[in-house]
Scaffold this motif. Structure first.
Motif, PDB file in Angstrom:
ATOM      1  N   LYS A   3      39.772  38.341  17.613  1.00 41.30           N
ATOM      2  CA  LYS A   3      38.943  39.125  16.695  1.00 41.30           C
ATOM      3  C   LYS A   3      39.440  40.561  16.549  1.00 41.30           C
ATOM      4  N   GLY A   4      39.735  41.221  17.664  1.00 44.18           N
ATOM      5  CA  GLY A   4      40.007  42.659  17.594  1.00 44.18           C
ATOM      6  C   GLY A   4      41.348  43.112  18.100  1.00 44.18           C
ATOM      7  N   GLY A   5      42.202  42.199  18.551  1.00 42.02           N
ATOM      8  CA  GLY A   5      43.519  42.630  19.019  1.00 42.02           C
ATOM      9  C   GLY A   5      43.524  42.947  20.499  1.00 42.02           C
ATOM     10  N   TRP A   6      44.592  43.597  20.939  1.00 42.15           N
ATOM     11  CA  TRP A   6      44.813  43.780  22.373  1.00 42.15           C
ATOM     12  C   TRP A   6      43.817  44.750  23.010  1.00 42.15           C
ATOM     13  N   ARG A   7      43.324  45.713  22.266  1.00 41.46           N
ATOM     14  CA  ARG A   7      42.362  46.658  22.857  1.00 41.46           C
ATOM     15  C   ARG A   7      41.054  45.947  23.205  1.00 41.46           C
ATOM     16  N   TRP A   8      40.584  45.112  22.295  1.00 41.14           N
ATOM     17  CA  TRP A   8      39.372  44.349  22.574  1.00 41.14           C
ATOM     18  C   TRP A   8      39.613  43.389  23.739  1.00 41.14           C
ATOM     19  N   ALA A   9      40.798  42.792  23.783  1.00 36.19           N
ATOM     20  CA  ALA A   9      41.120  41.871  24.872  1.00 36.19           C
ATOM     21  C   ALA A   9      41.115  42.601  26.219  1.00 36.19           C
ATOM     22  N   ALA A  10      41.682  43.794  26.248  1.00 37.50           N
ATOM     23  CA  ALA A  10      41.696  44.579  27.481  1.00 37.50           C
ATOM     24  C   ALA A  10      40.274  44.919  27.927  1.00 37.50           C
ATOM     25  N   PHE A  11      39.412  45.233  26.961  1.00 36.72           N
ATOM     26  CA  PHE A  11      38.014  45.548  27.271  1.00 36.72           C
ATOM     27  C   PHE A  11      37.326  44.359  27.939  1.00 36.72           C
ATOM     28  N   ALA A  12      37.442  43.180  27.327  1.00 30.97           N
ATOM     29  CA  ALA A  12      36.752  42.002  27.851  1.00 30.97           C
ATOM     30  C   ALA A  12      37.339  41.547  29.176  1.00 30.97           C
ATOM     31  N   SER A  13      38.670  41.513  29.272  1.00 30.84           N
ATOM     32  CA  SER A  13      39.301  41.014  30.501  1.00 30.84           C
ATOM     33  C   SER A  13      39.040  41.949  31.680  1.00 30.84           C
ATOM     34  N   THR A  14      38.832  43.224  31.421  1.00 33.80           N
ATOM     35  CA  THR A  14      38.506  44.159  32.506  1.00 33.80           C
ATOM     36  C   THR A  14      37.155  43.824  33.125  1.00 33.80           C
ATOM     37  N   PHE A  15      36.173  43.488  32.282  1.00 36.25           N
ATOM     38  CA  PHE A  15      34.860  43.094  32.811  1.00 36.25           C
ATOM     39  C   PHE A  15      34.961  41.782  33.592  1.00 36.25           C
ATOM     40  N   VAL A  16      35.747  40.839  33.077  1.00 41.34           N
ATOM     41  CA  VAL A  16      35.910  39.571  33.775  1.00 41.34           C
ATOM     42  C   VAL A  16      36.598  39.798  35.120  1.00 41.34           C
ATOM     43  N   ALA A  17      37.610  40.657  35.152  1.00 47.62           N
ATOM     44  CA  ALA A  17      38.312  40.954  36.400  1.00 47.62           C
ATOM     45  C   ALA A  17      37.358  41.582  37.420  1.00 47.62           C
ATOM     46  N   ALA A  18      36.537  42.525  36.956  1.00 47.15           N
ATOM     47  CA  ALA A  18      35.591  43.178  37.862  1.00 47.15           C
ATOM     48  C   ALA A  18      34.577  42.173  38.410  1.00 47.15           C
ATOM     49  N   ALA A  19      34.095  41.270  37.548  1.00 50.51           N
ATOM     50  CA  ALA A  19      33.126  40.273  37.995  1.00 50.51           C
ATOM     51  C   ALA A  19      33.737  39.331  39.030  1.00 50.51           C
ATOM     52  N   ILE A  31      36.216  39.995  41.097  1.00 53.86           N
ATOM     53  CA  ILE A  31      36.413  40.730  42.351  1.00 53.86           C
ATOM     54  C   ILE A  31      35.092  40.893  43.093  1.00 53.86           C
ATOM     55  N   ILE A  32      34.013  41.191  42.355  1.00 52.92           N
ATOM     56  CA  ILE A  32      32.692  41.313  42.985  1.00 52.92           C
ATOM     57  C   ILE A  32      32.245  39.973  43.545  1.00 52.92           C
ATOM     58  N   GLN A  33      32.486  38.891  42.805  1.00 51.20           N
ATOM     59  CA  GLN A  33      32.055  37.567  43.238  1.00 51.20           C
ATOM     60  C   GLN A  33      32.760  37.121  44.512  1.00 51.20           C
ATOM     61  N   ARG A  34      34.029  37.495  44.665  1.00 53.82           N
ATOM     62  CA  ARG A  34      34.770  37.085  45.844  1.00 53.82           C
ATOM     63  C   ARG A  34      34.330  37.845  47.102  1.00 53.82           C
ATOM     64  N   GLY A  35      33.798  39.015  46.937  1.00 59.67           N
ATOM     65  CA  GLY A  35      33.395  39.789  48.109  1.00 59.67           C
ATOM     66  C   GLY A  35      34.595  40.424  48.779  1.00 59.67           C
ATOM     67  N   GLU A  36      35.434  39.617  49.367  1.00 58.80           N
ATOM     68  CA  GLU A  36      36.682  40.088  49.967  1.00 58.80           C
ATOM     69  C   GLU A  36      37.828  39.377  49.253  1.00 58.80           C
ATOM     70  N   PRO A  37      38.274  39.905  48.128  1.00 56.23           N
ATOM     71  CA  PRO A  37      39.274  39.222  47.309  1.00 56.23           C
ATOM     72  C   PRO A  37      40.593  39.042  48.071  1.00 56.23           C
ATOM     73  N   SER A  38      41.192  37.901  47.861  1.00 58.33           N
ATOM     74  CA  SER A  38      42.500  37.623  48.448  1.00 58.33           C
ATOM     75  C   SER A  38      43.598  37.998  47.472  1.00 58.33           C
ATOM     76  N   ARG A  39      44.835  37.825  47.907  1.00 58.03           N
ATOM     77  CA  ARG A  39      45.970  38.119  47.030  1.00 58.03           C
ATOM     78  C   ARG A  39      45.980  37.182  45.827  1.00 58.03           C
ATOM     79  N   ASP A  40      45.579  35.923  46.032  1.00 57.21           N
ATOM     80  CA  ASP A  40      45.523  34.989  44.911  1.00 57.21           C
ATOM     81  C   ASP A  40      44.489  35.429  43.875  1.00 57.21           C
ATOM     82  N   THR A  41      43.385  35.996  44.375  1.00 57.33           N
ATOM     83  CA  THR A  41      42.365  36.482  43.436  1.00 57.33           C
ATOM     84  C   THR A  41      42.921  37.576  42.542  1.00 57.33           C
ATOM     85  N   TYR A  42      43.588  38.547  43.137  1.00 58.25           N
ATOM     86  CA  TYR A  42      44.185  39.621  42.332  1.00 58.25           C
ATOM     87  C   TYR A  42      45.258  39.077  41.397  1.00 58.25           C
TER      88      TYR A  42
END
Length: 416
Positions: free
Chosen positions: A126-142, A144-155
């Motif tokens: 819909k909006g190009g790479w800027r919109w993609a970066a916005f959405a994927s940042t929230f998914v990445a944060a979620a 990391i929070i869900q894992r509690g102690e993220p591993s290397r595979d998580t990152y």
């Protein structure tokens, strides 16, 4: 009003929406099957609170099927839907520890699993790479929070989704720009073909008749010679009009749900409406004749319609001054320059010029032709008019109009 329309549709974006629709359905089914048949690392049922997983996956099932029309095109995929879809994905990620107590200890799948990527891809398309970066940042944060102690595979997985979504968004932007460029190329090709067809028709009829009248009138002499001279001027003006491409069909490009749409349309238009743009060359072409030469760019010179009309009127006033003060036999030249921020039109003649102080004297006597018809028009547009005259060497009027003139202005008078 009679029209002849040919529509050409192109879309590199539409297949992406279709692919996204299929992806959302398949990954939703995959998430449900993974919850039903998935086991933890000890071969036991994953969920300690299965009702949380069942409630969320039931909602995900209904949401995915109900929103399929929303991901069929860019027009139907609204910002409100994108935000809601992202919230659904983030909620599923954050609910995973409530249903599966061991999800923070082991890198197991979340409740929505890879369905989450579909929400991010919708942002990218819909909006190009800027919109993609916005959405994927929230998914990445979620994640990391869900894992509690993220591993290397998580990152690693988070980074992969982030980079892939941005790359897809950038590709979509490039494809969209290429699509619009192709649409513009088709417009130019259609204009060229229409100009060539019109030139052939006019050359086989009107231009040949005018040329014959000029030759016969010159041969006969007397009043017929004057008629021949006028026919010759009209032939030059018409030939200039045709060769400059002043009568192409109106074209409209759109980025609709089906992609870029090019509609070459033949339509009789009296004058462009307010807010429209106009090719300045079309308004100046009729001034070309046997005693007026017009030099212009090969490409259109777009200006706001009102600015173009006022600038053309100022040029006409300058040519009227040439005929009145330099005499009917004076030669005039019009030069059009299309600069990045402004359009410059220069009108020059080979007359006797204007004596020093003559303009100030004319204004004092109440004759405001140059003051109102030329300078007044340009001043109201935010432009300037500079007059240079050397006695015995002709006169030159340089008209400058910005491409973004003032929005509100008063009408300049046309008194000479």
């Amino acid at each position: 009003m009679a029209k002849r329309e040919r529509v050409v549709r192109m879309s590199v974006e539409l297949p992406l929406w279709r692919a996204l629709t299929g992806y959302r359905v398949l990954t939703m089914i995959y998430a449900v099957l993974l919850a039903i048949f998935g086991k933890d690392n000890f071969g036991q049922q994953r969920f300690e609170r299965p009702w949380v997983a069942v409630a969320y996956l039931a909602f995900l099932f209904v949401w995915t099927l109900a929103t399929l029309p929303k991901v069929r095109s860019a027009a139907s995929c609204t910002k409100r839907f994108l935000v809601a879809d992202l919230v659904v994905a983030l909620t599923g990620i954050l609910l995973t520890p409530l249903a599966d107590f061991d999800s923070q200890s082991f890198d197991g799948p979340t409740l929505p699993s890879i369905w989450t990527a579909g929400a991010v891809l919708a942002f990218a398309i819909k909006g190009g790479w800027r919109w993609a970066a916005f959405a994927s940042t929230f998914v990445a944060a979620a994640n990391i929070i869900q894992r509690g102690e993220p591993s290397r595979d998580t990152y690693h997985n988070v980074l992969l989704v982030w980079v892939a979504s941005i790359a897809i968004g950038y590709v979509v932007e490039v494809a969209r720009a290429s699509e619009n460029t192709l649409a513009r190329a088709l417009e130019i090709e259609a204009a060229t073909r229409e100009r060539e067809r019109l030139a052939r028709d006019i050359h086989d009829s009107v231009l040949q008749v005018l040329a014959m009248v000029q030759r016969r009138g010159t041969a006969i002499g007397g009043e017929a010679a004057e008629l021949g001279r006028m026919a010759g001027e009209q032939e030059v003006a018409l030939r200039t009009l045709v060769s400059s491409g002043m009568v192409p069909p109106t074209r409209v490009s759109e980025d609709a749900a089906e992609g870029a749409v090019v509609r070459p349309v033949e339509v009789d238009e009296e004058s462009p409406g307010d807010g429209a743009t106009c090719d300045l060359r079309a308004l100046l072409a009729p001034h070309a004749g046997s005693r007026t030469s017009l030099a212009e760019p090969g490409a259109p010179v777009p200006l706001p319609a009102e600015s173009a009309r006022e600038l053309a009127a100022a040029v006409s006033a300058a040519l009227d001054n040439v005929r009145v003060h330099a005499g009917p036999d004076a030669q005039a030249w019009i030069l059009v320059e299309d600069e990045p921020d402004e359009v410059i039109v220069t009108v020059r003649d080979d007359g006797p010029g204007i004596p020093e102080g003559r303009l100030a004297q004319a204004e004092g006597e109440g004759r405001l032709g140059v003051a109102l018809s030329i300078r007044g028009r340009l001043r109201d547009l935010g432009g300037t008019a500079e007059l240079i005259s050397v006695p015995g060497q002709g006169c030159e009027v340089e008209l400058k109009v910005p491409k973004a003139p003032k929005v509100s202005r008063g009408k300049a008078g046309s008194a000479r």
